[in-house]
Structures are given as C-alpha cells and as structure tokens.
Scaffold this active site. Sequence first.
Site, mmCIF file in Angstrom:
data_model
loop_
_atom_site.group_PDB
_atom_site.id
_atom_site.type_symbol
_atom_site.label_atom_id
_atom_site.label_comp_id
_atom_site.label_asym_id
_atom_site.label_seq_id
_atom_site.Cartn_x
_atom_site.Cartn_y
_atom_site.Cartn_z
ATOM 1 N N LYS A 1 0.842 -1.204 0.000
ATOM 2 C CA LYS A 1 0.000 0.000 0.000
ATOM 3 C C LYS A 1 0.878 1.256 0.000
ATOM 4 O O LYS A 1 0.673 2.171 -0.778
ATOM 5 C CB LYS A 1 -0.888 -0.034 1.249
ATOM 6 C CG LYS A 1 -2.057 0.910 1.209
ATOM 7 C CD LYS A 1 -2.795 0.947 2.541
ATOM 8 C CE LYS A 1 -3.429 -0.381 2.914
ATOM 9 N NZ LYS A 1 -4.264 -0.266 4.141
ATOM 10 N N LYS B 1 2.568 -3.741 10.943
ATOM 11 C CA LYS B 1 1.236 -3.837 11.534
ATOM 12 C C LYS B 1 1.366 -4.373 12.944
ATOM 13 O O LYS B 1 2.321 -5.087 13.256
ATOM 14 C CB LYS B 1 0.354 -4.791 10.719
ATOM 15 C CG LYS B 1 -1.118 -4.596 10.941
ATOM 16 C CD LYS B 1 -1.630 -3.430 10.114
ATOM 17 C CE LYS B 1 -3.106 -3.236 10.230
ATOM 18 N NZ LYS B 1 -3.603 -2.355 9.149
ATOM 19 N N THR C 1 -9.592 7.663 5.542
ATOM 20 C CA THR C 1 -9.779 6.410 4.799
ATOM 21 C C THR C 1 -11.007 6.531 3.908
ATOM 22 O O THR C 1 -10.977 6.193 2.713
ATOM 23 C CB THR C 1 -9.925 5.218 5.778
ATOM 24 O OG1 THR C 1 -8.804 5.238 6.665
ATOM 25 C CG2 THR C 1 -9.988 3.892 5.048
ATOM 26 N N SER D 1 -1.843 9.748 7.370
ATOM 27 C CA SER D 1 -0.863 9.447 8.434
ATOM 28 C C SER D 1 0.507 9.975 8.037
ATOM 29 O O SER D 1 1.248 10.515 8.864
ATOM 30 C CB SER D 1 -0.747 7.934 8.649
ATOM 31 O OG SER D 1 -1.762 7.477 9.503
HETATM 32 N N1 GLU Z 1 -4.803 0.982 9.639
HETATM 33 C C1 GLU Z 1 -4.805 1.760 8.443
HETATM 34 C C2 GLU Z 1 -4.505 0.892 7.235
HETATM 35 O O1 GLU Z 1 -4.672 -0.305 7.274
HETATM 36 C C3 GLU Z 1 -3.918 2.984 8.546
HETATM 37 C C4 GLU Z 1 -2.468 2.701 8.739
HETATM 38 C C5 GLU Z 1 -1.642 3.939 9.018
HETATM 39 O O2 GLU Z 1 -2.166 5.024 8.997
HETATM 40 O O3 GLU Z 1 -0.453 3.763 9.245
HETATM 41 O O4 GLU Z 1 -4.177 1.375 6.196
#
Ligand code: GLU
Length: 429
Positions: A92, A104, A188, A356
């Site tokens: 991503k 993660k 998001t 972020s």
């Molecule tokens: N948890 C979100 C994702 O899966 C955001 C991750 C982030 O902002 O680092 O993309």
Amino acid sequence: MAGSLLSDAGQRLEQALKYTTISEDAIESLKFPQTSLTVSIPVRMDDGSLKVFQGYRVRYDDTRGPGKGGVRYHPSVTLDEVQSLAFWMTFKCAALSLPFGGAKGGITVNPKELSRMELERLSRGYIDAIADFIGPDVDILAPDVYTNAMVMGWMMDQYSIIKRQISPAVVTGKPISMGGSLGRESATAMGAFFVIQSMLPKFDRPPETTTVAIQGFGNAGAILAELLYKAGFKVVAVSDSQGGIYSRGGLDIPSIRHFKESSRRIQAMYCVDTVCHTTAEEVLTNEDLLTLDVDVLVPAALENQITEANAANIRAKMIFEVANGPITSAADHILEANGIYVFPDILVNAGGVTVSYFEWVQNRSGLYWTLEEVDQHLKHRMVQEAENIWAIARDLSIPMRTAAYVHALCRLGDAISAKGTRDYYLNGR
Ligand code: GLU
C-alpha cells in the site's frame, strides 16, 4: 510464506510478478516478514485480578522507509493475520509512493469487554513491551480496527514517557490536541471517495443512478456512506457487525449515523417494536448484503468476507475494497470470470495511511496544515495513483488488483535493487 492468510496474500504477489522484471533478489527478500515480535502484556484488571494479553508487531519490509501500519484490537487477532496486514501495508505504501515500509500490530482482545481504564493500561502495556522496536524513524503506529485517536494518544504518551522526550511522530491518528492531523479521522473514507469519484465516470456511472451497498459501519464505512449520500449516490444498504438494513429507494444515511453514534445497532433503528413494520426498510444479514443486486459493493469490515464459498453469488458490478483483504485470492478468480470489477484495498483504503504520512510530516516539521490543505493533497495523490494503476491495468489487460501490485512492486524492486543485485555484483549491470 508461513500462515494461511499470509500465503493467500502471497498469491497476489505471484500474479503480479508475471508482469514485472524486478530482480530475483528483490523477489526473494519480499517472501518473508523482516521481523515479527510476539509479546505478553500483563494488565491489572478493575476487579484486582491480573490478565495477560497477547500482542504482536510485525515489520514486513523497510527498504523504502520506516515501517508504517496500524494496531488492531480484536479477539481474532493472530500473528498470521498481523503478518498479512503488514504485507499489505508494504504494498500500500509503495503503491501510493509514501516513503514508508509496511508494518502492523495487534492485540488479541475484545475491547468491548474492557473498561476504559483497563483499555488504557493495556495500550500503555503494549508500548512498554514494544518500545525498543518502534520509533519515528523505525516503525510508526496508527489506528486500525477497534482502535481510535484516544488509544493512539495513550500510546504516544507512553512512548514519550519511556524515551523522556515528546515524540509525536511515533504514532499517527492522534488527537488533534496531541499533534494529530486535521482530516485523519475521515481520511480512509475520503480517500476511497476520491477513488470512486475518479473511477466511476470510466464506467459511465453518474451518482444519481448508482446504487451502493456498504458492509461495515465503523469509521471508514459510515463516513464513506455519508460522503456518497451527500454526493447524490443511492446508498441502499448498510450493515454493522450485528446486521444491516436495506431500502430500494436509498437510505437516510445521516439519520442512521446519528442513531448508530448513540451506540445502538443499525438494525435496531427500524426493527425495535412496531417501527420495523411501518417503514420501507428491510432488515438483512451481513451475508445477504454482500449478494445484493447493486452497482457498487463496498466491503468495509474485516478480511475474508468474499471467499470461494460465496463469490459466485455476488451480483454487484463493481467492488471497492475499503477493508483490508475482504476478498480471498480464490474468490478473485470467480469474480473476474463473472465480469465483476474489483478495485483493491491497497489503493482504495490508502487514504488513511496517506494522511498518516501527512501527520508524520507535520509532526517533524512543526508546521501544521489546514483541513483544506490535507484534503487537497490527499485528493491529488489518490487520484494520481488510481489513474496510474488504471493505465497499467488497461495497457496490460490485467485486473486492477494485479496492476496495483505491479505498480508497487516496481517501486519496491527499485529500492531493493538500489542496494545491489546479483547482476550488479557478477556482471557489472
Ligand atoms: N490501519 C490503516 C490501514 O490499514 C492505517 C495505517 C496507518 O495510517 O499507518 O491502512
């Protein structure tokens, strides 16, 4: 690749490799997560007892920059799941050209069963356990399923206590008053909205005649539902973990959000006592929602919702993945054979990590942006990368998911190869 979820994620890599010329060294180094940490977090509960929770933090790859990814609180969290999610974050961040690798975290817990004080002790205990493994230039945390700005604030505060210096850039998605970014909470959904808005005209779909069903009414699903509703789309079905509602003529999303925010189940809105029988809305299960005959289906809950078992029943024309990994790789093939166009998670839900990144930039520069600046930068990046991926899909006649992986792989491959490849060392190339 180890666990089953992770090996399913790896299938996407295999598909994309056919269309790239990245070095074998790069492929080899992307096969396994770089570091996986499992920790036990002892928490003093309100009744005086001591309970130990299992927590994880995985850094999949950091060639393109420090690890980046959320922390999930859910009873079904396992190391395998966290590794897959870290894998997706790697691709991503590369797909969106963010200067981050993928990471993660997660804790196996049902946060709804904990008091707020227990939740705070658990969140601070998690940071105590992983503090040496994270940092603004090492690995940066963020919210994910069932974690929010409050939890991020506790985590940032605990890290700052341990390091004896205020370190806002170690966590994103914080409260605004603790260095959070405007627009992060809705990022998001906003990012997904920009992708939907830029892609639908290619299918000749004006909002007024486009029906949408959304599975999941958390932060991402609910805000996206409202953005689509306000833009004139007909949002005909929404659901939460308890079930959903459907109305052929379109639902009144602002009222449903208002109702849900007072912490009631979506279904209850129309199905408590007699109300259920006097409105045009019908109740339906999460499974039923997925198979509705709509133009756009948005899975915005958890992974593995559309599998080999139900993929053949999907009747939507397009799917925009707002959840991470809602479709298994086996289901991908069935959907493709049935002409259903899938826009993948690593593009559609990347708005969260993109803002972020903006938050991290603001924390490090000390200069804070307006909401307009955040949304404008987000729109620019989401639309640009969606168009790039669209062009790859069109030129190579491949699905958008494979194209997104090809796009990300090229950037990852370049970064890995920049440190030297077999060809460089042996053949001078
Ligand atoms: N948890 C979100 C994702 O899966 C955001 C991750 C982030 O902002 O680092 O993309």
